[in-house]
Design an enzyme around this catalytic site. Structure first.
Site, PDB file in Angstrom:
ATOM      1  N   HIS A   1       2.697  -3.571   0.401  1.00  0.00           N
ATOM      2  CA  HIS A   1       2.939  -4.345   1.528  1.00  0.00           C
ATOM      3  C   HIS A   1       3.648  -3.598   2.693  1.00  0.00           C
ATOM      4  CE1 HIS A   1       1.929  -7.660  -1.075  1.00  0.00           C
ATOM      5  NE2 HIS A   1       2.024  -8.515  -0.129  1.00  0.00           N
TER       6      HIS A   1
ATOM      7  N   ASP B   1      -4.820  -5.543  -7.197  1.00  0.00           N
ATOM      8  CA  ASP B   1      -3.402  -5.747  -6.708  1.00  0.00           C
ATOM      9  C   ASP B   1      -2.979  -7.404  -6.916  1.00  0.00           C
ATOM     10  OD1 ASP B   1      -1.077  -4.713  -5.208  1.00  0.00           O
ATOM     11  OD2 ASP B   1      -1.386  -6.632  -3.840  1.00  0.00           O
ATOM     12  N   SER B   2      -1.557  -7.630  -7.108  1.00  0.00           N
ATOM     13  CA  SER B   2      -1.190  -8.882  -7.259  1.00  0.00           C
ATOM     14  C   SER B   2      -1.492  -9.973  -6.077  1.00  0.00           C
ATOM     15  CB  SER B   2       0.237  -9.124  -7.423  1.00  0.00           C
ATOM     16  OG  SER B   2       1.061  -8.342  -6.613  1.00  0.00           O
TER      17      SER B   2
ATOM     18  N   CYS C   1      -0.933  -1.557  -6.913  1.00  0.00           N
ATOM     19  CA  CYS C   1       0.296  -2.152  -7.027  1.00  0.00           C
ATOM     20  C   CYS C   1       1.265  -1.646  -7.707  1.00  0.00           C
ATOM     21  CB  CYS C   1      -0.072  -3.605  -7.731  1.00  0.00           C
ATOM     22  SG  CYS C   1       1.317  -4.697  -8.040  1.00  0.00           S
TER      23      CYS C   1
ATOM     24  N   CYS D   1       5.984  -0.020  -2.062  1.00  0.00           N
ATOM     25  CA  CYS D   1       5.373  -1.376  -2.188  1.00  0.00           C
ATOM     26  C   CYS D   1       4.143  -1.276  -1.171  1.00  0.00           C
ATOM     27  CB  CYS D   1       6.106  -2.610  -1.946  1.00  0.00           C
ATOM     28  SG  CYS D   1       5.374  -3.884  -1.728  1.00  0.00           S
TER      29      CYS D   1
ATOM     30  N   GLU E   1       3.989 -11.784   3.889  1.00  0.00           N
ATOM     31  CA  GLU E   1       2.857 -12.814   3.767  1.00  0.00           C
ATOM     32  C   GLU E   1       2.995 -13.940   4.344  1.00  0.00           C
ATOM     33  OE1 GLU E   1       1.837 -13.280  -0.613  1.00  0.00           O
ATOM     34  OE2 GLU E   1       1.407 -10.907  -0.644  1.00  0.00           O
TER      35      GLU E   1
END
Length: 272
Positions: free
Chosen positions: A195, A11-12, A74, A193, A159
């Site tokens: 996240h 993942d990024s 991702c 996504c 984040e």
């Protein structure tokens, strides 16, 4: 590491840990290496060429650690790099390796979660602008209407661990409203996504109760289990022992501090 033959999870940054958690729960016996390219994240606003370059570098690093199979956990990398890697790089340089993404598994089953046949997709600018979900869903279910909404503020909020604070409400409500303005028949929203599952408490508060909010972790885990059953030539190369190793291209202390929020348990990473 080659004797362990781990599955690589890329993942990024941190979001892929939500997918990794579901995969590890579904398939606990395999060995895994997770790589987060935190030094160069987020990927969402980068060009196709940049995302392809970064993703290929990380995939090849995982290959060099002995991974015969890498999952791009991702959405942005799956949207902007996966096809080129599969069609160009694997046949030319890594014919025995495999790289899978998160978009196709989700597109294959999204019809199961909608009655109105109208679905929303919320993701980063990169994922939304690629139109990958529009194309993939249309391949499987051409009768579905798909509406998209980019949510550029959500990843930074998550984040920075601000996503559940009152200050996040404006951006969560704004993007949800922008999506629902496109159609009042939407009854399923895909969080495109990795996240975004961390926003679930807020999303349930802001979205109507009748809307299914679809996350990808369990879908991708089930798809991987099915893939390994159908591809014994890959499955038999994988080592078992339940080992989980974590790497980051960024600062390990910072990574470890944030990663537990996504993975659900404390972990210790190394620098790639």
């Amino acid at each position: 590491m080659s004797t362990l033959a781990p599955i690589g999870i890329f993942d990024s940054g941190y979001g892929g840990l939500t997918v990794f958690r579901s995969i590890a729960d579904k398939l606990p016996d395999y060995n895994y290496i997770y790589l987060g390219d935190n030094a160069r994240s987020p990927y969402g606003d980068h060009s196709f060429e940049t995302i392809y370059k970064y993703t290929l570098e990380c995939v090849e690093w995982l290959f060099n650690q002995g991974c015969p199979l890498v999952i791009l956990a991702c959405n942005t990398a799956s949207a902007k790099a996966l096809r080129t890697i599969q069609q160009k790089d694997l046949p030319a340089k890594h014919p025995g390796k495999r790289v899978l993404g998160v978009i196709r598994p989700t597109a294959e089953v999204i019809n199961n979660f909608t009655e109105s046949k109208e679905v929303g997709v919320m993701g980063t600018r990169g994922t939304i602008n690629s139109k990958s979900y529009l194309l993939e869903i249309n391949k499987f279910f051409p009768d579905l209407k798909v509406y998209q909404q980019s949510c550029p503020m959500w990843v930074p909020l998550i984040e920075n661990n601000e996503h559940l604070q009152p200050g996040a409400d404006f951006f969560i409500n704004e993007y949800c409203n922008e999506l629902l303005k496109q159609s009042d028949e939407i009854d399923c929203i895909l969080l495109a996504c990795t996240h975004y599952p961390l926003l679930m408490p807020k999303l349930k508060a802001f979205l109507p109760d009748h809307i299914n909010i679809l996350t990808q972790g369990e879908i991708v885990a089930n798809s991987l289990a099915d893939y390994l059953q159908r591809h014994p030539e890959i499955e038999t190369t994988l080592g078992k022992g339940g080992q989980k190793v974590f790497y980051t291209s960024g600062d390990t202390t910072v990574f470890d501090g944030h990663a537990s929020i996504f993975f659900g348990e404390e972990l210790k990473s190394s620098r790639m």
